[in-house]
Design an enzyme around this catalytic site. Structure first.
Site, PDB file in Angstrom:
ATOM      1  N   GLY A  32      10.437  76.936  -8.432  1.00  0.00           N
ATOM      2  CA  GLY A  32      11.502  77.728  -9.062  1.00  0.00           C
ATOM      3  C   GLY A  32      12.224  76.871 -10.088  1.00  0.00           C
ATOM      4  O   GLY A  32      12.041  75.646 -10.156  1.00  0.00           O
ATOM      5  N   LEU A  33      13.073  77.546 -10.846  1.00  0.00           N
ATOM      6  CA  LEU A  33      13.840  76.855 -11.890  1.00  0.00           C
ATOM      7  C   LEU A  33      14.712  75.753 -11.294  1.00  0.00           C
ATOM      8  O   LEU A  33      15.099  75.817 -10.114  1.00  0.00           O
ATOM      9  CB  LEU A  33      14.762  77.858 -12.585  1.00  0.00           C
ATOM     10  CG  LEU A  33      14.086  78.930 -13.445  1.00  0.00           C
ATOM     11  CD1 LEU A  33      15.126  79.997 -13.816  1.00  0.00           C
ATOM     12  CD2 LEU A  33      13.459  78.317 -14.684  1.00  0.00           C
ATOM     13  N   SER A  34      15.073  74.796 -12.108  1.00  0.00           N
ATOM     14  CA  SER A  34      16.091  73.831 -11.713  1.00  0.00           C
ATOM     15  C   SER A  34      17.376  74.597 -11.370  1.00  0.00           C
ATOM     16  O   SER A  34      17.767  75.522 -12.098  1.00  0.00           O
ATOM     17  CB  SER A  34      16.358  72.863 -12.871  1.00  0.00           C
ATOM     18  OG  SER A  34      17.363  71.946 -12.498  1.00  0.00           O
ATOM     19  N   GLY A  35      17.979  74.258 -10.241  1.00  0.00           N
ATOM     20  CA  GLY A  35      19.199  74.940  -9.831  1.00  0.00           C
ATOM     21  C   GLY A  35      18.967  76.254  -9.098  1.00  0.00           C
ATOM     22  O   GLY A  35      19.915  76.934  -8.711  1.00  0.00           O
ATOM     23  N   GLY A  37      17.669  76.555  -6.156  1.00  0.00           N
ATOM     24  CA  GLY A  37      17.990  76.371  -4.739  1.00  0.00           C
ATOM     25  C   GLY A  37      16.835  75.841  -3.905  1.00  0.00           C
ATOM     26  O   GLY A  37      16.892  75.891  -2.667  1.00  0.00           O
ATOM     27  N   LYS A  38      15.828  75.293  -4.553  1.00  0.00           N
ATOM     28  CA  LYS A  38      14.662  74.772  -3.798  1.00  0.00           C
ATOM     29  C   LYS A  38      15.087  73.716  -2.781  1.00  0.00           C
ATOM     30  O   LYS A  38      14.749  73.799  -1.605  1.00  0.00           O
ATOM     31  CB  LYS A  38      13.631  74.150  -4.769  1.00  0.00           C
ATOM     32  CG  LYS A  38      13.057  75.113  -5.781  1.00  0.00           C
ATOM     33  CD  LYS A  38      12.090  74.434  -6.726  1.00  0.00           C
ATOM     34  CE  LYS A  38      12.694  73.338  -7.574  1.00  0.00           C
ATOM     35  NZ  LYS A  38      13.745  73.785  -8.501  1.00  0.00           N
ATOM     36  N   SER A  39      15.808  72.690  -3.245  1.00  0.00           N
ATOM     37  CA  SER A  39      16.196  71.593  -2.343  1.00  0.00           C
ATOM     38  C   SER A  39      17.155  72.107  -1.264  1.00  0.00           C
ATOM     39  O   SER A  39      17.044  71.725  -0.099  1.00  0.00           O
ATOM     40  CB  SER A  39      16.862  70.465  -3.129  1.00  0.00           C
ATOM     41  OG  SER A  39      15.950  69.925  -4.065  1.00  0.00           O
ATOM     42  N   SER A 106       7.654  72.558 -10.373  1.00  0.00           N
ATOM     43  CA  SER A 106       6.221  72.903 -10.511  1.00  0.00           C
ATOM     44  C   SER A 106       6.058  74.152 -11.381  1.00  0.00           C
ATOM     45  O   SER A 106       5.663  75.214 -10.888  1.00  0.00           O
ATOM     46  CB  SER A 106       5.528  73.032  -9.154  1.00  0.00           C
ATOM     47  OG  SER A 106       6.287  73.665  -8.166  1.00  0.00           O
TER      48      SER A 106
HETATM   49  N1  ATP Z   1      22.087  81.715  -2.256  1.00  0.00           N
HETATM   50  C1  ATP Z   1      21.881  80.463  -2.618  1.00  0.00           C
HETATM   51  N2  ATP Z   1      20.689  79.867  -2.321  1.00  0.00           N
HETATM   52  C2  ATP Z   1      20.472  78.574  -2.722  1.00  0.00           C
HETATM   53  N3  ATP Z   1      21.345  77.803  -3.393  1.00  0.00           N
HETATM   54  C3  ATP Z   1      22.552  78.365  -3.698  1.00  0.00           C
HETATM   55  C4  ATP Z   1      22.865  79.698  -3.334  1.00  0.00           C
HETATM   56  N4  ATP Z   1      24.099  79.988  -3.787  1.00  0.00           N
HETATM   57  C5  ATP Z   1      24.564  78.890  -4.393  1.00  0.00           C
HETATM   58  N5  ATP Z   1      23.645  77.894  -4.346  1.00  0.00           N
HETATM   59  C6  ATP Z   1      23.851  76.554  -4.921  1.00  0.00           C
HETATM   60  O1  ATP Z   1      22.918  76.399  -5.976  1.00  0.00           O
HETATM   61  C7  ATP Z   1      22.576  75.027  -6.107  1.00  0.00           C
HETATM   62  C8  ATP Z   1      21.059  74.873  -6.036  1.00  0.00           C
HETATM   63  O2  ATP Z   1      20.754  73.527  -6.296  1.00  0.00           O
HETATM   64  P1  ATP Z   1      19.444  72.817  -5.792  1.00  0.00           P
HETATM   65  O3  ATP Z   1      19.643  71.359  -6.041  1.00  0.00           O
HETATM   66  O4  ATP Z   1      19.103  73.252  -4.407  1.00  0.00           O
HETATM   67  O5  ATP Z   1      18.363  73.423  -6.791  1.00  0.00           O
HETATM   68  P2  ATP Z   1      16.885  72.952  -7.066  1.00  0.00           P
HETATM   69  O6  ATP Z   1      16.079  74.196  -7.205  1.00  0.00           O
HETATM   70  O7  ATP Z   1      16.455  71.963  -6.030  1.00  0.00           O
HETATM   71  O8  ATP Z   1      17.011  72.264  -8.491  1.00  0.00           O
HETATM   72  P3  ATP Z   1      16.193  71.022  -9.119  1.00  0.00           P
HETATM   73  O9  ATP Z   1      14.848  71.569  -9.524  1.00  0.00           O
HETATM   74  O10 ATP Z   1      17.005  70.616 -10.310  1.00  0.00           O
HETATM   75  O11 ATP Z   1      16.087  69.938  -8.080  1.00  0.00           O
HETATM   76  C9  ATP Z   1      23.273  74.277  -4.963  1.00  0.00           C
HETATM   77  O12 ATP Z   1      24.457  73.717  -5.466  1.00  0.00           O
HETATM   78  C10 ATP Z   1      23.566  75.396  -3.971  1.00  0.00           C
HETATM   79  O13 ATP Z   1      24.682  75.109  -3.168  1.00  0.00           O
HETATM   80 MG    MG Z   2      15.899  69.952  -6.110  1.00  0.00          MG
END
Ligand code: ATP
Ligand code: MG
Length: 206
Positions: A32-35, A37-39, A106
């Site tokens: 999924g996109l950066s941000g 919520g994957k992590s 990815s």
């Molecule tokens: N319903 C939700 N599910 C997941 N994350 C959420 C939700 N609502 C808010 N968030 C917030 O969105 C952010 C997601 O960030 P996260 O680091 O998990 O993204 P990521 O996909 O891992 O990004 P990256 O590819 O940059 O590592 C977190 O700050 C999380 O608290």
């Molecule tokens: Mg991440």
């Protein structure tokens, strides 16, 4: 390309290790996109699996890029190599018997398919963490979208580098409209349906 089993000359194999751990090894491949919520979701899913007695490992893009892949940048070719290495490490972890969760943007369909081909049928679940770009950009937990919009971060996924959304993921999570806890529940349900939470075949721990 059909891959040979790892270490065919060794006595202990994946089934033996999984039997001792009492679990079915698998990989949950979050994309999924950066941000998106994957992590965040993978971390919460790991907690739930751990509480259910599963031996897990979370292979996260941010960590891998500070070590194993610290020589790589974000060009298309380097992203492909980043995912190739991540997939090979996930394969080793699954071979070790672990339930492995990976959290990498990815962005390319072909690399995710390359990753899938490293695993036995049913062992790989592609989990699409789906949010509109506007939501990911508004969250911007690392300030990366802001930098990308100021052209300080070239080749940023969703801005000036493509994200190819999965056409038929094993699981699509609505991570904009649904809570983390809800989506963890969906992951557990999907694993149950796939038989991944059942005891392993073969010899068990005495
Ligand atoms: N319903 C939700 N599910 C997941 N994350 C959420 C939700 N609502 C808010 N968030 C917030 O969105 C952010 C997601 O960030 P996260 O680091 O998990 O993204 P990521 O996909 O891992 O990004 P990256 O590819 O940059 O590592 C977190 O700050 C999380 O608290
Ligand atoms: Mg991440």
């Amino acid at each position: 390309m059909k891959r040979e089993p790892l270490c065919p000359a060794f006595d202990l194999d994946k089934a033996a290790r999984a039997g001792l751990l009492g679990q079915r090894p698998a990989v949950l491949w979050f994309t999924g996109l950066s941000g998106s919520g994957k992590s965040t979701i993978a971390n919460a899913a790991c907690n739930e699996l751990h509480a259910r007695g599963k031996h897990t490992y979370l292979l996260d893009g941010d960590i891998v890029r500070t070590g194993l892949c610290r020589d790589l940048g974000f060009s298309a070719a380097q992203r492909v190599e980043n995912i190739r290495r991540a997939a090979e490490v996930a394969r080793l972890m699954v071979d070790a018997g672990l339930v492995t969760l990976t959290a990498f943007i990815s962005p390319f369909r072909s690399e995710r398919e390359m990753a899938r081909r490293l695993f036995a049928p049913g062992e790989f679940l592609e989990v699409f963490v789906d949010v509109p770009l506007a939501v990911a950009e508004q969250r911007d937990p690392k300030g990366l979208y802001r930098k990308a919009r100021r052209a300080e971060l070239p080749d940023f996924t969703g801005i000036d580098s493509p994200y190819e959304a999965p056409a038929s993921p094993d699981l699509r999570l609505d991570a904009a409209g649904r809570s983390v806890a809800f989506n963890v529940g969906r992951i557990i349900d999907a694993m149950e349906v796939a038989g991944l939470l059942s005891p392993p075949d073969g010899p068990r721990r005495p």
